[in-house]
Structure formats: C-alpha cells, structure tokens
Design an enzyme around this catalytic site. Structure first.
Site, PDB file in Angstrom:
ATOM      1  N   HIS A 195      -9.801   1.036   4.998  1.00  0.00           N
ATOM      2  CA  HIS A 195      -8.506   1.246   5.643  1.00  0.00           C
ATOM      3  C   HIS A 195      -8.689   2.207   6.812  1.00  0.00           C
ATOM      4  O   HIS A 195      -9.498   3.130   6.758  1.00  0.00           O
ATOM      5  CB  HIS A 195      -7.490   1.806   4.643  1.00  0.00           C
ATOM      6  CG  HIS A 195      -6.087   1.808   5.158  1.00  0.00           C
ATOM      7  ND1 HIS A 195      -5.621   2.782   6.014  1.00  0.00           N
ATOM      8  CD2 HIS A 195      -5.045   0.951   4.964  1.00  0.00           C
ATOM      9  CE1 HIS A 195      -4.355   2.521   6.313  1.00  0.00           C
ATOM     10  NE2 HIS A 195      -3.987   1.422   5.694  1.00  0.00           N
TER      11      HIS A 195
ATOM     12  N   ASN B  23       0.852  -1.188   0.000  1.00  0.00           N
ATOM     13  CA  ASN B  23       0.000   0.000   0.000  1.00  0.00           C
ATOM     14  C   ASN B  23       0.887   1.238   0.000  1.00  0.00           C
ATOM     15  O   ASN B  23       1.489   1.578   1.016  1.00  0.00           O
ATOM     16  CB  ASN B  23      -0.914  -0.010   1.229  1.00  0.00           C
ATOM     17  CG  ASN B  23      -1.790   1.233   1.304  1.00  0.00           C
ATOM     18  OD1 ASN B  23      -1.963   1.948   0.317  1.00  0.00           O
ATOM     19  ND2 ASN B  23      -2.348   1.495   2.474  1.00  0.00           N
ATOM     20  N   TRP B  24       0.961   1.883  -1.154  1.00  0.00           N
ATOM     21  CA  TRP B  24       1.831   3.050  -1.276  1.00  0.00           C
ATOM     22  C   TRP B  24       1.278   4.283  -0.571  1.00  0.00           C
ATOM     23  O   TRP B  24       1.988   5.263  -0.387  1.00  0.00           O
ATOM     24  CB  TRP B  24       2.050   3.391  -2.757  1.00  0.00           C
ATOM     25  CG  TRP B  24       2.887   2.412  -3.514  1.00  0.00           C
ATOM     26  CD1 TRP B  24       3.339   1.187  -3.081  1.00  0.00           C
ATOM     27  CD2 TRP B  24       3.391   2.569  -4.842  1.00  0.00           C
ATOM     28  NE1 TRP B  24       4.085   0.575  -4.058  1.00  0.00           N
ATOM     29  CE2 TRP B  24       4.133   1.403  -5.161  1.00  0.00           C
ATOM     30  CE3 TRP B  24       3.278   3.576  -5.803  1.00  0.00           C
ATOM     31  CZ2 TRP B  24       4.762   1.227  -6.391  1.00  0.00           C
ATOM     32  CZ3 TRP B  24       3.901   3.400  -7.034  1.00  0.00           C
ATOM     33  CH2 TRP B  24       4.637   2.245  -7.324  1.00  0.00           C
TER      34      TRP B  24
ATOM     35  N   GLU C  61      -5.505  -4.833  10.593  1.00  0.00           N
ATOM     36  CA  GLU C  61      -4.508  -3.782  10.765  1.00  0.00           C
ATOM     37  C   GLU C  61      -4.739  -3.099  12.106  1.00  0.00           C
ATOM     38  O   GLU C  61      -5.583  -2.213  12.212  1.00  0.00           O
ATOM     39  CB  GLU C  61      -4.556  -2.775   9.610  1.00  0.00           C
ATOM     40  CG  GLU C  61      -5.955  -2.363   9.167  1.00  0.00           C
ATOM     41  CD  GLU C  61      -5.958  -1.024   8.447  1.00  0.00           C
ATOM     42  OE1 GLU C  61      -4.909  -0.610   7.952  1.00  0.00           O
ATOM     43  OE2 GLU C  61      -7.019  -0.384   8.424  1.00  0.00           O
TER      44      GLU C  61
ATOM     45  N   GLY D 178       4.881   1.213   4.589  1.00  0.00           N
ATOM     46  CA  GLY D 178       6.157   1.863   4.298  1.00  0.00           C
ATOM     47  C   GLY D 178       7.185   0.980   3.620  1.00  0.00           C
ATOM     48  O   GLY D 178       7.915   1.427   2.726  1.00  0.00           O
TER      49      GLY D 178
END
Length: 248
Positions: free
Chosen positions: A95, A9-10, A166, A232
């Site tokens: 997210h 995930n950029w 997450e 990251g």
C-alpha cells in the site's frame, strides 16, 4: 461475467464497539446471492473480532500488511501463517502508505506477496504513482516497475494475485482519477499480466483511489476495473453497501 471484488481498507481506524456496529450493519445489509466478493481489511488487533463477527457471512477478513519473514526476531511483525490462524483470506501488500511511511521497496513488496501466497493468503498488490510522477508522464513506467517486481518473484503463482491500482495523488485527497484515466492504467496492467500469464483476464484488478458511493458505478463499469479497494467510504456502512451494490 467476472465476479467483482470490493475490499474495504479501514486503515488505522476503529474500536471494539464501533467495529461491532459496522460489521453487523454490513452483514445485515449485504445482498443475498450477490455477484460481488466482499472483504474488510481491519487493523491487526481486530482480526479476531472481525473473524468472529463475520463468521457464517459472505464477507471475508483481510489484513493490511504481512511480513516477508516466516518467523524470528522481527518485533512487531505478523507472518502469513499467523494471519491464516485468524482465518484471513487476503492481505494488502505494498500500500502506498507502507511504501511512503515505512520505506517499503518494490523488492520487499514482492517478497511479502510471495510469503502470503506460500501460506494460502491472497495478496492484494498495490501499485500507483505520485502526483509528481503523473505530471512527469511516468505513470505507466512506475506502475509497470512495481508490478514487474512481484511478477518476477511469484512466478507461476501469478494467477493467484489480486492487483490494486491506487493513484497516490487520489488517496484521501478527495481527488479521483476519472473513469477513463483509471481504465487507461488498468489496461496497461492487464497487458503486463497477459505477457506473463495466459489467464490474465482472471486476475482481479481493483481501483483504489477515493472510490465512493457517488463514483463507484462509473468506475466499475470500465472494462478492466474488476472491483475496488475502498478507504474512507468503507467506514460508513451505507456508503460501503452502496459501492457493493454497484458491483453486483
């Protein structure tokens, strides 16, 4: 053995030149005949570039969000059909940063998952608790509530979901749930899915809280962790490739 799935995930990072370098390095470094699925979730403006750069490779293109609406007066939104036009295989929904900064509710996240499925895009449904919720002993309650909304909305399409746990307190903080903590929550989610589907063991459960090159192998060794949603570390080819290698 179930095939692992690693998704980078950029977030809101990248640029045309930097993207080209990173995507080239990933293509060249990806093990041939590997046993892990790989995708990168890029900012929407770079979907076309990513699709072109990755054409013919085993790396899939993912979006970071999708609208719950099919079309209409929703300025700034992107529909699932639009994502399909760009060859998108997956899209994140729910997210924690969307929930926190954009006020997305469980109900909205569930509608987004349904909209994606309707157009053949696989939703990666994100669930997770804040530090306050964990310290209050509410982890299980929170993640089950978030996932229940999606299960109810998608009905018989449940087996087409990907779910990502997450822990919000571990995202971008450098803190990581221990492999045992992560497995404990994944087991809860697996049991919840099993109550709704006889094929729950086929639904990929990803871990998404600061997975990196150092901790990936331990996390991925857990029984109910089927891959990773990597933040990251996905912006550095060497680190991301190390995580992919750990999933083989």
């Amino acid at each position: 053995m179930k095939k692992k799935l690693i998704v980078g995930n950029w977030k809101m990072n990248g640029g045309l030149a930097a993207n080209a370098v990173l995507l080239k390095a990933l293509k060249e470094g990806l093990p041939e005949g590997g046993n892990a699925g790989v995708a990168v979730a890029v900012p929407a403006v770079y979907l076309a570039q990513a699709q072109a750069e990755l054409e013919g490779s085993a790396i899939g293109v993912a979006a970071q969000d999708v609208s719950q609406h099919e079309s209409g007066a929703y300025t700034g939104e992107l529909s699932a059909a639009m994502l399909r036009d760009f060859g998108v295989r997956y899209t994140l929904v729910g997210h924690s940063e969307r929930r926190q900064y954009h006020g997305e509710t469980d109900a909205v996240v569930a509608l987004k998952a349904q909209a994606a499925l309707a157009k053949g895009v696989t939703p990666i449904v994100c669930v997770g608790e804040t530090l306050a919720e964990r310290e209050a002993g509410q982890t299980e309650e929170v993640v089950k509530r978030q996932l229940a909304a999606v299960i109810h909305q998608v009905g018989q399409c449940i087996n087409e979901l990907v779910v990502a746990y997450e822990p919000v307190w571990a995202i971008g903080t450098g803190r990581t749930a221990t492999p045992e903590q992560a497995q404990q929550v994944h087991a809860v989610l697996r049991a919840q899915l099993a109550a709704a589907s006889q094929q729950a063991d086929r639904i990929a459960l990803l871990y998404g809280g600061s997975m990196n090159a150092s901790n990936a192998a331990q996390l991925l060794a857990q029984a109910d962790i089927d891959g990773g949603l990597v933040g990251g570390a996905s912006l550095k080819a060497a680190d991301f490739l190390t995580i992919i290698a750990a999933a083989q």
